[in-house]
Design an enzyme around this catalytic site. Structure first.
Site, PDB file in Angstrom:
ATOM      1  N   HIS A   1      50.322 -16.488  80.133  1.00 41.27           N
ATOM      2  CA  HIS A   1      51.115 -15.308  79.783  1.00 41.27           C
ATOM      3  C   HIS A   1      50.267 -14.433  78.870  1.00 41.27           C
ATOM      4  O   HIS A   1      49.997 -14.803  77.724  1.00 41.27           O
ATOM      5  CB  HIS A   1      52.418 -15.718  79.082  1.00 41.27           C
ATOM      6  CG  HIS A   1      53.334 -16.520  79.962  1.00 41.27           C
ATOM      7  ND1 HIS A   1      54.182 -15.933  80.885  1.00 41.27           N
ATOM      8  CD2 HIS A   1      53.514 -17.859  80.089  1.00 41.27           C
ATOM      9  CE1 HIS A   1      54.850 -16.884  81.527  1.00 41.27           C
ATOM     10  NE2 HIS A   1      54.467 -18.065  81.069  1.00 41.27           N
TER      11      HIS A   1
ATOM     12  N   ASP B   1      58.243 -16.951  87.118  1.00 39.35           N
ATOM     13  CA  ASP B   1      58.172 -17.861  85.978  1.00 39.35           C
ATOM     14  C   ASP B   1      58.840 -17.286  84.728  1.00 39.35           C
ATOM     15  O   ASP B   1      58.716 -16.112  84.413  1.00 39.35           O
ATOM     16  CB  ASP B   1      56.731 -18.220  85.637  1.00 39.35           C
ATOM     17  CG  ASP B   1      56.690 -19.226  84.507  1.00 39.35           C
ATOM     18  OD1 ASP B   1      57.216 -20.333  84.698  1.00 39.35           O
ATOM     19  OD2 ASP B   1      56.210 -18.886  83.419  1.00 39.35           O
TER      20      ASP B   1
ATOM     21  N   ASP C   1      50.224 -22.807  80.583  1.00 38.45           N
ATOM     22  CA  ASP C   1      51.475 -22.133  80.190  1.00 38.45           C
ATOM     23  C   ASP C   1      51.320 -21.520  78.796  1.00 38.45           C
ATOM     24  O   ASP C   1      52.246 -21.527  77.984  1.00 38.45           O
ATOM     25  CB  ASP C   1      52.682 -23.078  80.249  1.00 38.45           C
ATOM     26  CG  ASP C   1      54.014 -22.321  80.227  1.00 38.45           C
ATOM     27  OD1 ASP C   1      54.003 -21.071  80.309  1.00 38.45           O
ATOM     28  OD2 ASP C   1      55.057 -22.982  80.123  1.00 38.45           O
TER      29      ASP C   1
END
Ligand SMILES: [Zn+2]
Length: 430
Positions: A62, A154, A308
């Site tokens: 991210h 996601d 992640d």
């Protein structure tokens, strides 16, 4: 000293390739060339005692830009990636605006090209606005210059089975893959923040039961079998999901899966102090799940490690546990945690590390110039690793803009010495 990859030869001497034996590597114009061609003025990098791995590839990052540049930018996130040994990151679509159009995908790719620390590969949303109702412009994103191949909502689960079926049918035309954040929203709603069990009961936190993940995965592997499409499962966190994946792979279903480093080392006990740095989605699980994840990664039921990496600004993270944002940063420490949990315990070799953190992620994302062998003719994407140094993690030395680092104060391996992307040093330890 400049190592800019252009013009000058770079001669890396004495590196241990995948832990299989020492060799010299010559880099010219971004590629490996025959060492015998080395010019006398070649710049030299002494890699004696270092292991050379193909540049790491993160399937799940991210970067927060556009929209939340207070938490991370493409510049800072990819600088963190390079420090962690990564030469490519897949940038998740849950930005503001969402990456659900070709233009948005091209914008993210352009930001990555401008930053120049690693390949930034946009992930496209499955549904418009991540709302789980209407398919996003999957084809336009795929055929755009951004060449999107991985699609994911996601942060949200594609919980509608019919939408998942249509998405899987659609991406088959261009060899795309749907990456599912598996969380049944009825079994584990937006408030769920702690593995449902003894600890959630004691702390009075809303439970996130393991079955909320594995039941979605069980459904989706069967839809993927029906459509003959590629499915990828994000951040697997439970033993039951590993069992479902094993069953699906045994049937020949084209499913792949990733595990996040934090799920390989931390357990639910970490949240006992209500410290929101340990709040993550899916949540930390008890040790029997952690053990199943390690075994699944060892035997290949889980194909890849993905970070992640989820940076959050202080004003989003520093709240009471139940109200704080979910997620933790992880690009700079991913390899360290894999070494600690998988290599030091002799579950994985260096070849396996290269496979799970570079070769297989690149294959899943269809990145043709990443995860390649360290040999003549290939792109010079590599990471040089010191197998023995350890250090106490200090969140304040991170290249990330955010400080939600669950490893702060913990001693871990400190492996990454240098990272080269297309022959250019994107990170060198001072
Ligand atoms: Zn997720």
């Amino acid at each position: 000293m400049s190592v800019d990859g252009a013009g000058t030869d770079l001669l890396i001497t004495g590196a241990d390739l995948y832990g299989r034996g020492r060799a010299d590597l010559l880099v010219r114009d971004g590629r490996f060339v025959d060492v015998a061609e080395a010019r006398s003025d070649a710049e030299r990098f002494d890699a004696d005692g270092l292991v050379a791995l193909p540049g790491l590839v993160d399937l799940h990052t991210h970067l927060r830009e556009p929209g939340r540049e207070d938490a991370e930018t493409v510049e800072t996130g990819t600088a963190a990636a390079a420090r962690g040994g990564f030469t490519a990151v897949l940038a998740m679509a849950n930005t503001h605006p969402v990456t659900d159009t070709a233009e948005a995908a091209e914008h993210v790719a352009a930001l990555g090209a401008r930053a120049g620390h690693a390949a930034v590969v946009p992930v496209g949303a499955v549904s418009k606005g991540l709302e789980g109702v209407e398919l996003a412009e999957l084809g336009l994103m795929a055929w755009s210059p951004a060449g999107v191949r991985v699609f994911s909502d996601d942060g949200h689960c594609v919980s509608d089975g019919r939408l998942m079926r249509r998405a899987l049918e659609y991406v088959r035309a261009f060899d795309g893959v749907i990456a599912q954040h598996a969380q049944d929203p009825r079994l584990a709603g937006p408030d769920a923040c702690c593995h449902e069990g003894v600890v959630s009961g004691r702390l009075g936190l809303p439970g996130w039961p393991a079955v909320a993940e594995s039941t979605v995965v069980a459904r989706d592997v069967q839809i993927a079998e029906l459509t003959g499409s590629r499915l990828h499962i994000c951040h697997v966190s439970t033993a039951e999901t590993v069992d479902v994946l094993s069953w699906a792979k045994g049937r020949g279903i084209a499913v792949t899966a990733e595990v996040a480093p934090h799920h390989l080392l931390l357990t639910t006990d970490a949240v006992l102090g209500y410290d929101p740095v340990f709040k993550v989605n899916p949540p930390l699980r008890p040790s029997e799940h952690v053990e199943a994840l390690r075994e699944g990664l060892r035997d290949g039921t889980i194909d890849a490690v993905a970070t992640d990496h989820a940076p959050h600004a202080r004003h989003d993270k520093e709240h009471a546990f139940a109200e704080a944002a979910s997620g933790m940063i992880g690009l700079e420490t991913a390899l360290a945690v894999v070494l600690e949990t998988m290599v030091a315990t002799e579950r994985m070799s260096w070849v396996d590390v290269g496979k799970r953190m570079s070769v297989d992620p690149a294959r899943i994302a269809r990145l043709t110039d990443q995860g390649r062998p360290l040999q003549v003719g290939e792109p010079a994407n590599l990471t040089l690793v010191d197998p023995s140094t350890r250090a106490v993690v200090d969140r304040d030395t991170s290249a990330s803009l955010s400080r939600n680092n669950p490893w702060h104060g913990l001693e871990l391996p400190d492996p990454v010495v240098a990272t080269f992307w297309r022959g250019k040093a994107t990170y060198r330890r001072a």
